[in-house]
Design a protein around this motif. Structure first.
Motif, PDB file in Angstrom:
ATOM      1  N   HIS A  13       2.429   3.148  -2.067  1.00  0.00           N
ATOM      2  CA  HIS A  13       1.874   4.305  -1.367  1.00  0.00           C
ATOM      3  C   HIS A  13       0.986   3.798  -0.243  1.00  0.00           C
ATOM      4  CE1 HIS A  13      -0.445   8.364  -1.561  1.00  0.00           C
ATOM      5  NE2 HIS A  13       0.453   8.338  -0.594  1.00  0.00           N
ATOM      6  N   ALA A  14       1.348   4.136   0.987  1.00  0.00           N
ATOM      7  CA  ALA A  14       0.549   3.763   2.151  1.00  0.00           C
ATOM      8  C   ALA A  14      -0.010   5.022   2.786  1.00  0.00           C
ATOM      9  CB  ALA A  14       1.397   3.000   3.163  1.00  0.00           C
ATOM     10  N   THR A  15      -1.283   5.004   3.147  1.00  0.00           N
ATOM     11  CA  THR A  15      -1.928   6.160   3.770  1.00  0.00           C
ATOM     12  C   THR A  15      -2.701   5.718   5.008  1.00  0.00           C
ATOM     13  OG1 THR A  15      -3.846   5.890   2.287  1.00  0.00           O
ATOM     14  CG2 THR A  15      -2.152   7.465   1.628  1.00  0.00           C
ATOM     15  N   GLY A  16      -2.550   6.496   6.079  1.00  0.00           N
ATOM     16  CA  GLY A  16      -3.300   6.246   7.306  1.00  0.00           C
ATOM     17  C   GLY A  16      -3.048   4.884   7.919  1.00  0.00           C
ATOM     18  N   LEU A  17      -1.856   4.334   7.710  1.00  0.00           N
ATOM     19  CA  LEU A  17      -1.568   2.968   8.143  1.00  0.00           C
ATOM     20  C   LEU A  17      -1.381   2.933   9.662  1.00  0.00           C
ATOM     21  CD1 LEU A  17      -1.365   0.556   6.247  1.00  0.00           C
ATOM     22  CD2 LEU A  17       1.125   0.716   6.383  1.00  0.00           C
ATOM     23  N   ARG A  18      -2.104   2.042  10.309  1.00  0.00           N
ATOM     24  CA  ARG A  18      -2.010   1.909  11.761  1.00  0.00           C
ATOM     25  C   ARG A  18      -2.040   0.441  12.150  1.00  0.00           C
ATOM     26  NH1 ARG A  18      -6.506   4.534  13.501  1.00  0.00           N
ATOM     27  NH2 ARG A  18      -7.643   2.635  14.058  1.00  0.00           N
ATOM     28  N   PHE A  19      -1.244   0.091  13.179  1.00  0.00           N
ATOM     29  CA  PHE A  19      -1.196  -1.296  13.635  1.00  0.00           C
ATOM     30  C   PHE A  19      -1.168  -1.299  15.156  1.00  0.00           C
ATOM     31  CE2 PHE A  19       0.748  -5.300  14.841  1.00  0.00           C
ATOM     32  CZ  PHE A  19       0.143  -6.216  13.980  1.00  0.00           C
ATOM     33  N   VAL A  26       1.182   0.159  18.004  1.00  0.00           N
ATOM     34  CA  VAL A  26       2.570  -0.106  17.622  1.00  0.00           C
ATOM     35  C   VAL A  26       3.098   1.041  16.760  1.00  0.00           C
ATOM     36  CG1 VAL A  26       4.130  -1.681  16.397  1.00  0.00           C
ATOM     37  CG2 VAL A  26       2.242  -2.599  17.769  1.00  0.00           C
ATOM     38  N   PHE A  27       2.347   1.419  15.742  1.00  0.00           N
ATOM     39  CA  PHE A  27       2.686   2.599  14.956  1.00  0.00           C
ATOM     40  C   PHE A  27       1.425   3.139  14.296  1.00  0.00           C
ATOM     41  CE2 PHE A  27       3.279  -0.838  11.802  1.00  0.00           C
ATOM     42  CZ  PHE A  27       2.456  -0.392  10.778  1.00  0.00           C
ATOM     43  N   GLY A  28       1.531   4.379  13.842  1.00  0.00           N
ATOM     44  CA  GLY A  28       0.479   4.978  13.050  1.00  0.00           C
ATOM     45  C   GLY A  28      -0.398   5.957  13.806  1.00  0.00           C
ATOM     46  N   PRO A  29      -1.227   6.655  13.024  1.00  0.00           N
ATOM     47  CA  PRO A  29      -1.373   6.522  11.561  1.00  0.00           C
ATOM     48  C   PRO A  29      -0.146   7.049  10.831  1.00  0.00           C
ATOM     49  CG  PRO A  29      -2.708   8.335  12.366  1.00  0.00           C
ATOM     50  CD  PRO A  29      -2.162   7.660  13.578  1.00  0.00           C
ATOM     51  N   LEU A  30       0.210   6.366   9.726  1.00  0.00           N
ATOM     52  CA  LEU A  30       1.455   6.632   9.016  1.00  0.00           C
ATOM     53  C   LEU A  30       1.192   6.719   7.521  1.00  0.00           C
ATOM     54  CD1 LEU A  30       4.640   6.720   9.169  1.00  0.00           C
ATOM     55  CD2 LEU A  30       4.571   4.243   8.861  1.00  0.00           C
ATOM     56  N   ASP A  31       1.771   7.724   6.888  1.00  0.00           N
ATOM     57  CA  ASP A  31       1.739   7.858   5.434  1.00  0.00           C
ATOM     58  C   ASP A  31       3.157   7.736   4.910  1.00  0.00           C
ATOM     59  OD1 ASP A  31      -0.950   8.462   5.730  1.00  0.00           O
ATOM     60  OD2 ASP A  31      -0.625  10.624   5.577  1.00  0.00           O
ATOM     61  N   LEU A  32       3.351   6.994   3.832  1.00  0.00           N
ATOM     62  CA  LEU A  32       4.661   6.902   3.203  1.00  0.00           C
ATOM     63  C   LEU A  32       4.496   6.524   1.746  1.00  0.00           C
ATOM     64  CD1 LEU A  32       5.640   3.661   2.724  1.00  0.00           C
ATOM     65  CD2 LEU A  32       5.761   3.750   5.195  1.00  0.00           C
ATOM     66  N   ALA A  33       5.524   6.836   0.970  1.00  0.00           N
ATOM     67  CA  ALA A  33       5.536   6.479  -0.449  1.00  0.00           C
ATOM     68  C   ALA A  33       6.962   6.238  -0.884  1.00  0.00           C
ATOM     69  CB  ALA A  33       4.905   7.588  -1.298  1.00  0.00           C
ATOM     70  N   VAL A  34       7.136   5.328  -1.809  1.00  0.00           N
ATOM     71  CA  VAL A  34       8.450   5.075  -2.405  1.00  0.00           C
ATOM     72  C   VAL A  34       8.230   4.826  -3.890  1.00  0.00           C
ATOM     73  CG1 VAL A  34       8.365   2.610  -1.843  1.00  0.00           C
ATOM     74  CG2 VAL A  34      10.565   3.703  -2.287  1.00  0.00           C
ATOM     75  N   VAL A  56       3.661  -5.591   7.482  1.00  0.00           N
ATOM     76  CA  VAL A  56       2.360  -5.110   7.023  1.00  0.00           C
ATOM     77  C   VAL A  56       2.430  -4.769   5.536  1.00  0.00           C
ATOM     78  CG1 VAL A  56       0.722  -3.196   7.182  1.00  0.00           C
ATOM     79  CG2 VAL A  56       1.551  -4.304   9.265  1.00  0.00           C
ATOM     80  N   LEU A  57       3.467  -4.052   5.129  1.00  0.00           N
ATOM     81  CA  LEU A  57       3.589  -3.683   3.719  1.00  0.00           C
ATOM     82  C   LEU A  57       3.731  -4.921   2.833  1.00  0.00           C
ATOM     83  CD1 LEU A  57       6.015  -0.634   4.019  1.00  0.00           C
ATOM     84  CD2 LEU A  57       3.538  -0.587   3.653  1.00  0.00           C
ATOM     85  N   ALA A  58       4.414  -5.949   3.345  1.00  0.00           N
ATOM     86  CA  ALA A  58       4.594  -7.174   2.570  1.00  0.00           C
ATOM     87  C   ALA A  58       3.338  -8.044   2.542  1.00  0.00           C
ATOM     88  CB  ALA A  58       5.762  -7.985   3.136  1.00  0.00           C
ATOM     89  N   GLY A  59       2.345  -7.715   3.370  1.00  0.00           N
ATOM     90  CA  GLY A  59       1.120  -8.505   3.410  1.00  0.00           C
ATOM     91  C   GLY A  59       1.164  -9.659   4.375  1.00  0.00           C
ATOM     92  N   LEU A  60       2.182  -9.701   5.244  1.00  0.00           N
ATOM     93  CA  LEU A  60       2.302 -10.785   6.219  1.00  0.00           C
ATOM     94  C   LEU A  60       1.509 -10.506   7.486  1.00  0.00           C
ATOM     95  CD1 LEU A  60       6.142 -11.423   5.823  1.00  0.00           C
ATOM     96  CD2 LEU A  60       4.256 -12.661   4.733  1.00  0.00           C
ATOM     97  N   ARG A  62      -1.865  -7.885   8.971  1.00  0.00           N
ATOM     98  CA  ARG A  62      -2.973  -7.032   8.536  1.00  0.00           C
ATOM     99  C   ARG A  62      -3.006  -5.763   9.387  1.00  0.00           C
ATOM    100  NH1 ARG A  62      -7.701  -8.072   5.797  1.00  0.00           N
ATOM    101  NH2 ARG A  62      -7.309 -10.318   5.911  1.00  0.00           N
ATOM    102  N   ALA A  63      -3.029  -4.613   8.739  1.00  0.00           N
ATOM    103  CA  ALA A  63      -3.123  -3.344   9.449  1.00  0.00           C
ATOM    104  C   ALA A  63      -4.520  -3.171  10.032  1.00  0.00           C
ATOM    105  CB  ALA A  63      -2.793  -2.187   8.514  1.00  0.00           C
ATOM    106  N   ASP A  64      -4.605  -2.399  11.116  1.00  0.00           N
ATOM    107  CA  ASP A  64      -5.902  -2.107  11.719  1.00  0.00           C
ATOM    108  C   ASP A  64      -6.633  -1.008  10.958  1.00  0.00           C
ATOM    109  OD1 ASP A  64      -5.798  -3.784  14.259  1.00  0.00           O
ATOM    110  OD2 ASP A  64      -3.934  -2.669  14.395  1.00  0.00           O
ATOM    111  N   ALA A  65      -5.889  -0.168  10.272  1.00  0.00           N
ATOM    112  CA  ALA A  65      -6.499   0.927   9.519  1.00  0.00           C
ATOM    113  C   ALA A  65      -5.546   1.348   8.414  1.00  0.00           C
ATOM    114  CB  ALA A  65      -6.820   2.114  10.437  1.00  0.00           C
TER     115      ALA A  65
END
Length: 214
Positions: A13-19, A26-34, A56-60, A62-65
Protein backbone atom coordinates in the motif's frame (compact mmCIF):
# COMPACT_ATOMS: atom_id res chain seq x y z
CA UNK A 1 -21.39 -11.11 20.41
CA UNK A 2 -17.75 -10.87 19.48
CA UNK A 3 -16.34 -8.16 17.27
CA UNK A 4 -15.32 -9.27 13.80
CA UNK A 5 -11.63 -9.23 13.00
CA UNK A 6 -10.41 -6.05 11.30
CA UNK A 7 -9.81 -6.39 7.56
CA UNK A 8 -6.31 -7.41 6.60
CA UNK A 9 -4.28 -4.57 5.06
CA UNK A 10 -3.14 -4.83 1.42
CA UNK A 11 0.08 -6.69 0.72
CA UNK A 12 1.51 -3.44 -0.64
CA UNK A 13 0.00 0.00 0.00
CA UNK A 14 1.53 3.28 -1.14
CA UNK A 15 0.03 6.65 -0.20
CA UNK A 16 0.97 10.15 -1.32
CA UNK A 17 4.00 8.83 -3.20
CA UNK A 18 5.89 11.51 -5.09
CA UNK A 19 9.24 11.53 -6.89
CA UNK A 20 11.18 14.39 -8.48
CA UNK A 21 14.41 14.45 -10.43
CA UNK A 22 16.52 17.62 -10.73
CA UNK A 23 13.61 19.55 -9.19
CA UNK A 24 11.30 18.31 -11.96
CA UNK A 25 8.29 16.17 -10.95
CA UNK A 26 8.33 12.63 -12.32
CA UNK A 27 5.12 11.32 -10.76
CA UNK A 28 2.80 11.87 -7.85
CA UNK A 29 1.31 12.29 -5.47
CA UNK A 30 0.15 8.72 -6.11
CA UNK A 31 -1.87 6.20 -4.11
CA UNK A 32 -1.96 2.52 -5.02
CA UNK A 33 -2.52 -0.87 -3.44
CA UNK A 34 -2.12 -4.47 -4.52
CA UNK A 35 -3.27 -7.50 -2.57
CA UNK A 36 -2.68 -11.23 -2.70
CA UNK A 37 -4.32 -12.94 -5.62
CA UNK A 38 -4.43 -9.90 -7.89
CA UNK A 39 -2.36 -8.08 -10.47
CA UNK A 40 -2.04 -4.32 -10.80
CA UNK A 41 -1.20 -3.08 -14.30
CA UNK A 42 0.53 0.31 -14.44
CA UNK A 43 0.14 1.74 -17.91
CA UNK A 44 1.62 4.89 -19.39
CA UNK A 45 3.66 6.34 -22.21
CA UNK A 46 7.44 6.39 -22.21
CA UNK A 47 8.70 8.95 -19.73
CA UNK A 48 5.64 8.74 -17.49
CA UNK A 49 7.72 7.35 -14.62
CA UNK A 50 6.71 3.67 -14.66
CA UNK A 51 10.23 2.34 -14.15
CA UNK A 52 10.95 4.97 -11.52
CA UNK A 53 7.79 3.99 -9.65
CA UNK A 54 8.78 0.33 -9.52
CA UNK A 55 12.29 1.23 -8.36
CA UNK A 56 10.81 3.36 -5.58
CA UNK A 57 8.49 0.55 -4.50
CA UNK A 58 11.41 -1.90 -4.57
CA UNK A 59 13.48 0.42 -2.36
CA UNK A 60 16.08 1.19 -5.03
CA UNK A 61 15.14 4.88 -5.13
CA UNK A 62 13.92 7.13 -2.33
CA UNK A 63 10.61 8.95 -2.78
CA UNK A 64 10.42 12.66 -2.01
CA UNK A 65 7.12 12.22 -0.18
CA UNK A 66 4.64 9.55 0.84
CA UNK A 67 5.04 6.13 2.38
CA UNK A 68 5.01 2.49 1.39
CA UNK A 69 3.59 -0.19 3.68
CA UNK A 70 3.83 -3.96 3.41
CA UNK A 71 1.14 -5.91 5.26
CA UNK A 72 0.37 -2.70 7.13
CA UNK A 73 3.97 -2.17 8.26
CA UNK A 74 6.35 0.52 7.05
CA UNK A 75 8.40 -0.98 4.23
CA UNK A 76 11.89 -1.18 5.70
CA UNK A 77 14.68 -2.77 3.64
CA UNK A 78 14.23 -6.01 5.60
CA UNK A 79 10.46 -6.01 4.95
CA UNK A 80 11.01 -5.46 1.24
CA UNK A 81 13.68 -8.17 0.98
CA UNK A 82 11.32 -10.77 2.38
CA UNK A 83 8.30 -9.83 0.27
CA UNK A 84 9.35 -8.19 -3.03
CA UNK A 85 10.97 -9.67 -6.12
CA UNK A 86 11.97 -7.10 -8.77
CA UNK A 87 12.47 -7.76 -12.47
CA UNK A 88 13.76 -4.65 -14.25
CA UNK A 89 14.95 -3.89 -17.76
CA UNK A 90 18.37 -5.35 -16.94
CA UNK A 91 18.19 -9.06 -16.10
CA UNK A 92 20.70 -8.86 -13.23
CA UNK A 93 22.60 -11.97 -14.34
CA UNK A 94 26.27 -12.87 -14.18
CA UNK A 95 27.40 -13.28 -17.78
CA UNK A 96 30.30 -15.66 -17.08
CA UNK A 97 28.16 -18.09 -15.10
CA UNK A 98 25.98 -20.72 -16.72
CA UNK A 99 22.22 -20.51 -16.50
CA UNK A 100 22.21 -23.18 -13.80
CA UNK A 101 25.02 -21.50 -11.86
CA UNK A 102 23.15 -18.18 -11.98
CA UNK A 103 20.04 -19.74 -10.48
CA UNK A 104 21.95 -21.68 -7.84
CA UNK A 105 23.92 -18.56 -6.85
CA UNK A 106 20.85 -16.33 -6.62
CA UNK A 107 18.84 -19.03 -4.88
CA UNK A 108 21.54 -19.22 -2.24
CA UNK A 109 21.25 -15.48 -1.65
CA UNK A 110 17.50 -15.08 -1.82
CA UNK A 111 16.15 -18.49 -0.89
CA UNK A 112 13.83 -20.55 -3.06
CA UNK A 113 10.30 -21.88 -3.17
CA UNK A 114 9.69 -25.16 -1.45
CA UNK A 115 9.70 -28.15 -3.83
CA UNK A 116 11.42 -26.07 -6.54
CA UNK A 117 14.87 -26.58 -8.03
CA UNK A 118 17.00 -24.68 -10.50
CA UNK A 119 16.59 -27.40 -13.11
CA UNK A 120 12.81 -27.35 -12.79
CA UNK A 121 12.78 -23.55 -13.05
CA UNK A 122 14.77 -23.70 -16.29
CA UNK A 123 12.32 -26.23 -17.64
CA UNK A 124 9.38 -24.04 -16.62
CA UNK A 125 10.66 -21.11 -18.70
CA UNK A 126 11.63 -23.17 -21.74
CA UNK A 127 15.39 -23.28 -21.11
CA UNK A 128 15.77 -27.02 -20.52
CA UNK A 129 18.91 -28.08 -22.33
CA UNK A 130 20.63 -24.74 -21.70
CA UNK A 131 21.93 -25.66 -18.24
CA UNK A 132 25.57 -25.29 -19.31
CA UNK A 133 25.13 -22.21 -21.53
CA UNK A 134 26.79 -19.03 -20.30
CA UNK A 135 24.35 -16.22 -19.62
CA UNK A 136 26.26 -13.87 -21.93
CA UNK A 137 25.74 -16.29 -24.82
CA UNK A 138 21.96 -16.13 -24.56
CA UNK A 139 19.71 -13.97 -26.71
CA UNK A 140 17.83 -11.05 -25.14
CA UNK A 141 14.68 -13.16 -24.99
CA UNK A 142 16.52 -16.08 -23.39
CA UNK A 143 18.07 -13.78 -20.80
CA UNK A 144 14.58 -12.51 -19.99
CA UNK A 145 13.46 -16.13 -19.58
CA UNK A 146 16.40 -16.82 -17.25
CA UNK A 147 15.51 -13.75 -15.18
CA UNK A 148 11.94 -15.05 -14.99
CA UNK A 149 13.25 -18.42 -13.80
CA UNK A 150 15.15 -16.65 -11.03
CA UNK A 151 11.97 -14.85 -10.00
CA UNK A 152 9.99 -18.08 -10.16
CA UNK A 153 12.44 -19.74 -7.79
CA UNK A 154 12.19 -16.94 -5.23
CA UNK A 155 9.75 -17.44 -2.32
CA UNK A 156 8.65 -13.76 -2.26
CA UNK A 157 4.88 -13.13 -2.66
CA UNK A 158 5.00 -9.81 -4.56
CA UNK A 159 6.47 -9.52 -8.04
CA UNK A 160 7.36 -6.09 -9.46
CA UNK A 161 7.71 -6.57 -13.22
CA UNK A 162 8.96 -3.73 -15.39
CA UNK A 163 7.82 -4.29 -19.01
CA UNK A 164 7.93 -8.10 -18.59
CA UNK A 165 6.74 -8.69 -22.18
CA UNK A 166 9.63 -6.79 -23.78
CA UNK A 167 11.99 -8.87 -25.97
CA UNK A 168 9.58 -11.82 -25.94
CA UNK A 169 7.74 -13.45 -28.81
CA UNK A 170 4.15 -14.66 -28.51
CA UNK A 171 5.29 -17.87 -26.85
CA UNK A 172 7.29 -15.84 -24.34
CA UNK A 173 4.31 -13.61 -23.62
CA UNK A 174 2.19 -16.69 -22.95
CA UNK A 175 4.95 -17.93 -20.62
CA UNK A 176 4.84 -14.72 -18.59
CA UNK A 177 1.07 -15.02 -18.35
CA UNK A 178 1.25 -18.64 -17.15
CA UNK A 179 3.82 -17.78 -14.49
CA UNK A 180 1.73 -14.86 -13.23
CA UNK A 181 -1.43 -16.97 -13.22
CA UNK A 182 0.23 -19.71 -11.19
CA UNK A 183 1.86 -17.21 -8.83
CA UNK A 184 -1.50 -15.57 -8.09
CA UNK A 185 -3.25 -18.92 -7.60
CA UNK A 186 -0.62 -19.75 -5.00
CA UNK A 187 -1.38 -16.58 -3.05
CA UNK A 188 1.06 -14.21 -4.69
CA UNK A 189 0.53 -10.81 -6.26
CA UNK A 190 2.04 -8.90 -9.18
CA UNK A 191 2.50 -5.27 -10.14
CA UNK A 192 3.60 -4.84 -13.74
CA UNK A 193 4.18 -1.96 -16.11
CA UNK A 194 3.46 -1.60 -19.81
CA UNK A 195 3.37 1.33 -22.22
CA UNK A 196 0.51 -0.22 -24.15
CA UNK A 197 -2.33 -2.68 -23.87
CA UNK A 198 -0.84 -5.19 -26.30
CA UNK A 199 -0.29 -7.68 -23.49
CA UNK A 200 -1.75 -8.15 -20.06
CA UNK A 201 -2.11 -11.22 -17.86
CA UNK A 202 -5.49 -13.00 -18.09
CA UNK A 203 -6.06 -12.74 -14.35
CA UNK A 204 -7.94 -10.47 -11.94
CA UNK A 205 -6.33 -7.20 -12.95
CA UNK A 206 -6.76 -3.58 -11.97
CA UNK A 207 -5.40 -0.79 -14.14
CA UNK A 208 -3.92 2.56 -13.20
CA UNK A 209 -2.76 5.11 -15.74
CA UNK A 210 0.48 6.94 -15.05
CA UNK A 211 0.82 10.23 -16.88
CA UNK A 212 3.76 12.57 -17.23
CA UNK A 213 3.79 15.10 -14.44
CA UNK A 214 2.82 18.60 -15.55
Amino acid sequence: MTDSAPPRPPLLHATGLRFTRDDEPVFGPLDLAVDTGEALLVQGENGAGKTTLLRVLAGLLRADAGEVRIDGRIATPAERAGVIGYLGHLPGLKGDLTTLENLDYLGGLQGRRATQSSNRALEAVGLAGYEDALARQLSAGQRKRLALARLWLSPVPLWLLDEPYANLDLEGIELVNRLIQTHLRQGGAALLTTHGAYAAPPVRTRLIELRRAA
